[in-house]
Design an enzyme around this catalytic site. Structure first.
Site, PDB file in Angstrom:
ATOM      1  CG  ASN A 195      -1.821   1.228   1.272  1.00  0.00           C
ATOM      2  OD1 ASN A 195      -2.451   1.555   0.259  1.00  0.00           O
ATOM      3  ND2 ASN A 195      -1.913   1.902   2.408  1.00  0.00           N
TER       4      ASN A 195
ATOM      5  CG  HIS B 190      -0.525   6.414   4.565  1.00  0.00           C
ATOM      6  ND1 HIS B 190      -1.903   6.489   4.565  1.00  0.00           N
ATOM      7  CD2 HIS B 190      -0.105   7.236   5.547  1.00  0.00           C
ATOM      8  CE1 HIS B 190      -2.286   7.326   5.515  1.00  0.00           C
ATOM      9  NE2 HIS B 190      -1.217   7.795   6.132  1.00  0.00           N
TER      10      HIS B 190
HETATM   11  C1  GRF Z   1      -2.457   8.876  -2.908  1.00  0.00           C
HETATM   12  O1  GRF Z   1      -2.166  10.053  -2.211  1.00  0.00           O
HETATM   13  C2  GRF Z   1      -2.103   7.677  -2.079  1.00  0.00           C
HETATM   14  O2  GRF Z   1      -1.008   7.889  -1.247  1.00  0.00           O
HETATM   15  C3  GRF Z   1      -3.338   7.476  -1.253  1.00  0.00           C
HETATM   16  O3  GRF Z   1      -4.400   7.800  -2.090  1.00  0.00           O
HETATM   17  C4  GRF Z   1      -3.957   8.699  -3.116  1.00  0.00           C
HETATM   18  C5  GRF Z   1      -4.268   8.039  -4.420  1.00  0.00           C
HETATM   19  O4  GRF Z   1      -3.967   8.855  -5.519  1.00  0.00           O
HETATM   20  N1  GRF Z   1      -3.389   6.136  -0.737  1.00  0.00           N
HETATM   21  P1  GRF Z   1      -3.933   8.233  -6.979  1.00  0.00           P
HETATM   22  O5  GRF Z   1      -5.291   7.607  -7.243  1.00  0.00           O
HETATM   23  O6  GRF Z   1      -2.835   7.217  -7.018  1.00  0.00           O
HETATM   24  O7  GRF Z   1      -3.667   9.381  -7.882  1.00  0.00           O
END
Ligand code: GRF
Length: 219
Positions: free
Chosen positions: A113, A115
């Site tokens: 994941n 974050h």
């Molecule tokens: C990102 O900031 C990621 O860290 C978080 O959700 C957001 C997703 O953005 N888990 P994207 O869909 O990858 O542009």
């Protein structure tokens, strides 16, 4: 090339725009990258990232969680789709559904994941707002193996971002996102290539071996 190790089959799970998924697709286009993105799966049929992936010739699938009566029924549908395609690694990339221990355990050590904070600080949502409110000077992002608790699990890679006095959640978030797009492909490369391994609950062979990702002056 004969003798080259098979590339790991990866599914990216998204719920929205999919910019991190797109960064994984770009990295996996390199012939020596140890993983291929074989499937992009969304719980939201209207996720913009599905069209992005389809335009690049990647198989996409929407499994609408609202059509299932329980979280586990929804996850069983996802699990069946992943197994049917021989997926070996799952990358959560802005996937906005909490996962049950049933699903997490099936992918233990094989699900990543990303974050938008330096875990274990700022788990959950609105990380940039909360970091600014606290006045921290260093913020960043984390790629980790997924554990049953939300935003927890062994850390594979992190990148730091210097907080500026005039930052807003949007300006800070944009600089963090740019680093996300660097460390997610890096972390997947380390995991798929067999370099990053979990030892006693910590990742050995993670990002520090690769150099200067934690360097706020780069911002
Ligand atoms: C990102 O900031 C990621 O860290 C978080 O959700 C957001 C997703 O953005 N888990 P994207 O869909 O990858 O542009």
């Amino acid at each position: 090339m004969s003798g080259a190790p098979a590339r790991k089959k990866v599914a990216a799970l998204i719920s929205g725009r999919g910019s991190n998924m797109t960064s994984l697709l770009a990295a996996a286009a390199a012939p020596d990258y140890p993983a291929e993105i074989a499937l992009v799966l969304s719980n939201r049929p209207d996720a913009a990232g599905l069209a992005t992936a389809a335009a690049k010739g990647i198989e996409t699938l929407a499994i609408d969680h609202r059509l299932y009566t329980s979280r586990e029924d929804f996850e069983r549908a996802m699990q069946a789709a992943l197994e049917a395609r021989g997926i070996e690694i799952v990358c959560l990339a802005g996937f906005m559904r909490l996962l049950t221990p049933w699903f997490v355990e099936r992918w233990s050590g094989r699900m990543l994941n990303i974050h938008p904070a330096l875990l274990p600080s700022y788990k959950g949502l609105h990380t940039h707002e909360r970091a600014l409110a606290d006045g921290v000077k260093i913020h960043g992002c984390t790629v980790h193996f997924v554990a049953p608790e939300m935003d927890a699990g062994p850390i594979i890679a992190q990148a730091a971002v210097a907080v500026r006095d005039d930052d807003t959640p949007d300006t800070l978030g944009a600089r963090v996102l740019a680093r996300e797009h660097e460390i997610y492909p890096l972390a997947l490369r380390l995991v798929a290539g067999g370099h990053a391994r979990i030892v006693d609950g910590r990742v050995m062979g993670g990002a520090p071996a690769t150099g200067d990702l934690v360097n706020p002056r780069r911002d």
